[in-house]
Write a protein that holds these residues in place. Sequence first.
Motif, mmCIF file in Angstrom:
data_model
loop_
_atom_site.group_PDB
_atom_site.id
_atom_site.type_symbol
_atom_site.label_atom_id
_atom_site.label_comp_id
_atom_site.label_asym_id
_atom_site.label_seq_id
_atom_site.Cartn_x
_atom_site.Cartn_y
_atom_site.Cartn_z
ATOM 1 N N PRO A 138 9.148 -4.374 0.448
ATOM 2 C CA PRO A 138 9.976 -3.371 0.965
ATOM 3 C C PRO A 138 11.204 -3.213 1.187
ATOM 4 O O PRO A 138 11.672 -4.231 2.052
ATOM 5 C CB PRO A 138 8.740 -2.795 2.043
ATOM 6 N N VAL B 113 9.026 0.418 -2.256
ATOM 7 C CA VAL B 113 8.301 -0.871 -2.147
ATOM 8 C C VAL B 113 8.266 -1.642 -3.497
ATOM 9 O O VAL B 113 7.722 -1.170 -4.539
ATOM 10 C CB VAL B 113 6.856 -0.785 -1.612
ATOM 11 N N ARG C 114 5.378 -4.792 9.827
ATOM 12 C CA ARG C 114 6.648 -4.202 10.297
ATOM 13 C C ARG C 114 6.771 -4.343 11.745
ATOM 14 O O ARG C 114 6.036 -4.093 12.426
ATOM 15 C CB ARG C 114 6.869 -2.764 9.770
ATOM 16 N N PRO D 199 -0.819 -0.914 7.756
ATOM 17 C CA PRO D 199 -1.912 -1.321 8.302
ATOM 18 C C PRO D 199 -1.989 -2.694 8.346
ATOM 19 O O PRO D 199 -3.003 -3.156 9.322
ATOM 20 C CB PRO D 199 -2.783 -0.676 6.876
ATOM 21 N N CYS E 284 0.895 -1.156 -0.133
ATOM 22 C CA CYS E 284 -0.022 -0.048 0.160
ATOM 23 C C CYS E 284 0.928 1.177 0.196
ATOM 24 O O CYS E 284 0.164 2.403 -0.107
ATOM 25 C CB CYS E 284 -0.939 -0.035 1.278
ATOM 26 N N ARG E 285 1.984 1.139 0.250
ATOM 27 C CA ARG E 285 2.982 2.340 0.264
ATOM 28 C C ARG E 285 2.986 3.424 1.248
ATOM 29 O O ARG E 285 3.153 4.355 1.313
ATOM 30 C CB ARG E 285 3.127 2.871 -1.055
HETATM 31 S S1 SF4 Z 1 5.124 -2.726 4.809
HETATM 32 FE FE1 SF4 Z 1 3.094 -2.169 5.281
HETATM 33 S S2 SF4 Z 1 2.715 -0.038 4.832
HETATM 34 FE FE2 SF4 Z 1 4.628 -0.772 3.844
HETATM 35 S S3 SF4 Z 1 3.700 -1.413 1.751
HETATM 36 FE FE3 SF4 Z 1 3.688 -3.171 3.093
HETATM 37 S S4 SF4 Z 1 1.629 -3.254 3.901
HETATM 38 FE FE4 SF4 Z 1 2.000 -1.078 3.134
#
Ligand code: SF4
Lengths: 273, 363
Positions: free
Chosen positions: B216, B159, B324, B320, B131-132
């Motif tokens: 990412p 990402v 992480r 979300p 989702c960035r």
């Molecule tokens: S690490 Fe989390 S915030 Fe980042 S792109 Fe992936 S799902 Fe989205």
Amino acid sequence: MNKLAFHTMILAFCCGMMAPALAQEQKAAAAAPAPAPAAETVCFESRKGASEVTKRDLQPGWPNVKCSPKTGAVLWWGDPFDGTVPMGKMPLLDKIPEGHAVIKPRTEKLALMPMCGVSCHNGIGPKFSPPTLPKGRKPAPVPTMEAMVPDLKDLQHGRGRIWCLDCHHTTKRNMLVDHFGDPVSFDQPQLLCGKCHGDKLRDWRDGIHGKRIGEWASTGKKRWFTCTECHNPHNVQDGARNRGFVQIAPEAPPQLPRGMKDAKYERVHGIAH
Amino acid sequence: MTPDKSPSADPAQEKPSHSPTQAASADPSAPGPTTSRRGFLKAGGALSMSSLMGTAALMTQSDDAAAATEWAEHFQKNYRLMTDAEKAEARTRLERRYSSEYGKKVTVDTTGPQPGVLMGYALNIRKCIGCRRCVHACVEENNQSRGTRPGEKIEWIQVLRMERGEFAKDKMNQGYPEGLGIQVGGNAYTPAGQVLEGQYRYEPEAVPEKDATYMPIACMQCEKPPCVKVCPVRTTYREADGPVVIDYNWCIGCRMCMGACPYWARRINLTTPVLPKEEMNPVTHYLGNRPRMRGVVEKCHWCLQRSRQGRYPACVEVCPVGARKFGNLLDPESEVSKILERKNVFRLKAELNTFPKFFYFYD
Ligand code: SF4
Ligand code: SF4
């Protein structure tokens, strides 16, 4: 009383146990047509309709959250404990130092929920003998549970192996139910979800699964996101994709290099080596 | 540049200044000192050092916070070599300067590593939905340049969108030559995970896409960081609690580290960073998200301004799906330690022996 008000009342009284879903839909509908920056900015935290936060200033020029202008998602927290309450001691969670885990209560958002267990779903059927309607009133259509939860007959959660009363308390419809038939608050859904998803509950308890914000030290104060803040329990698999999280719009992509018009450029033109 | 230009004019519309280094400014039209450390010291060769020091001392007393800071910075030691008193002094003058420049109370934290802490990061590669939000949260938190012209937009996290491949029956014999020929081996596999140049700029309506996984990447805070090995002025180094940091004042912008980093983690400010006043995050750390100058390299530092104060980095808080995770590798009860103990973990490009403290995992 005008007709509209009457209908609203009927609707409110017959909300049934799927009030959470109804409340969410109303919220989403209200939020959708107003992308223009109104006086009040509400953005969503994990998924739309479940956990939202209202933007306000903690100090002048220091907002509690920043919201994405593109998708309306929270992009930044100034105060991770905004609107939270202590989670309290729970069975299996005794290791948490007192007051160190907080959650955002969900029940207060579910406007119609307090009525579910007293109006329609109190375990006592309506007493009409003989069946009568109030004088001068015409029968009015009321939304069925199916109208509120379209997938009701084919609930995808558990691939059709569970039904309403596996999760909702039989007589207290504003509560969930544990393995012993005891009621569980909507604020503590992990006690319900852990009935089947024990491995996930263990990972969630240890901070591996799910989301936490706040302090990183293992003894630090954290806000824990409970199951239903990220997953929609009525549509947890989201159809054929079979993933627990519904699709959302991504944030804007990085800047394209000079000369590239769109992200597909490389595919069309190939890569120079 | 017109002298009567309104200070609220969009900095992106400004003509770039061609001075070798210019301090980060909310308003590039403001006349800033145009001397760089390099240029200044070269020019100063003719003057005696003592007279220079005298001038500097005079300038430091000046009422102009920006000028005083500039001058003091020319004589400042590498941050690692500063005494506590010198650090406090540098902090005070920076706070004064940024506060006047950005029109709000800016703090510059100098909290050092805490004993018994080794920061570690883990990312659940199966959960990321691409989702960035982490990318954009990082920009918000860390005062990255956010202009629209080439080189003015800096994002520390990328990402990558990876295609899913598969083994297919009908491709069993692909790759073999027709008839007689040299056997070259078959290929029943549809290629996956190829990262073309464009694949971190994906633009679907909604994520996750059915046929994609996401990866990412950002600075891995290597235990043996190649970027540190190559830096000729030793401006980048590993802190005692793990993160690899940059003393922006000592960076000469040679970009050796960018070439050495195998994870594409470093970014250079080729232009004066575009940081609108109202969007500037006033809670900063000296080695972290304080405003950068033109011509210096920057990268992820695990939000030192937050993590040294006990809080999760911004990307952790915003993700979300909770992909992480961040914590103390030396604490067996921490989230990362539990992950290392229990999950399937890998590090990116492990064969390069950079020993990242950023772990990918899946369950
Ligand atoms: S690490 Fe989390 S915030 Fe980042 S792109 Fe992936 S799902 Fe989205
Ligand atoms: S990932 Fe790159 S920038 Fe980060 S420490 Fe390693 S080599 Fe240095």
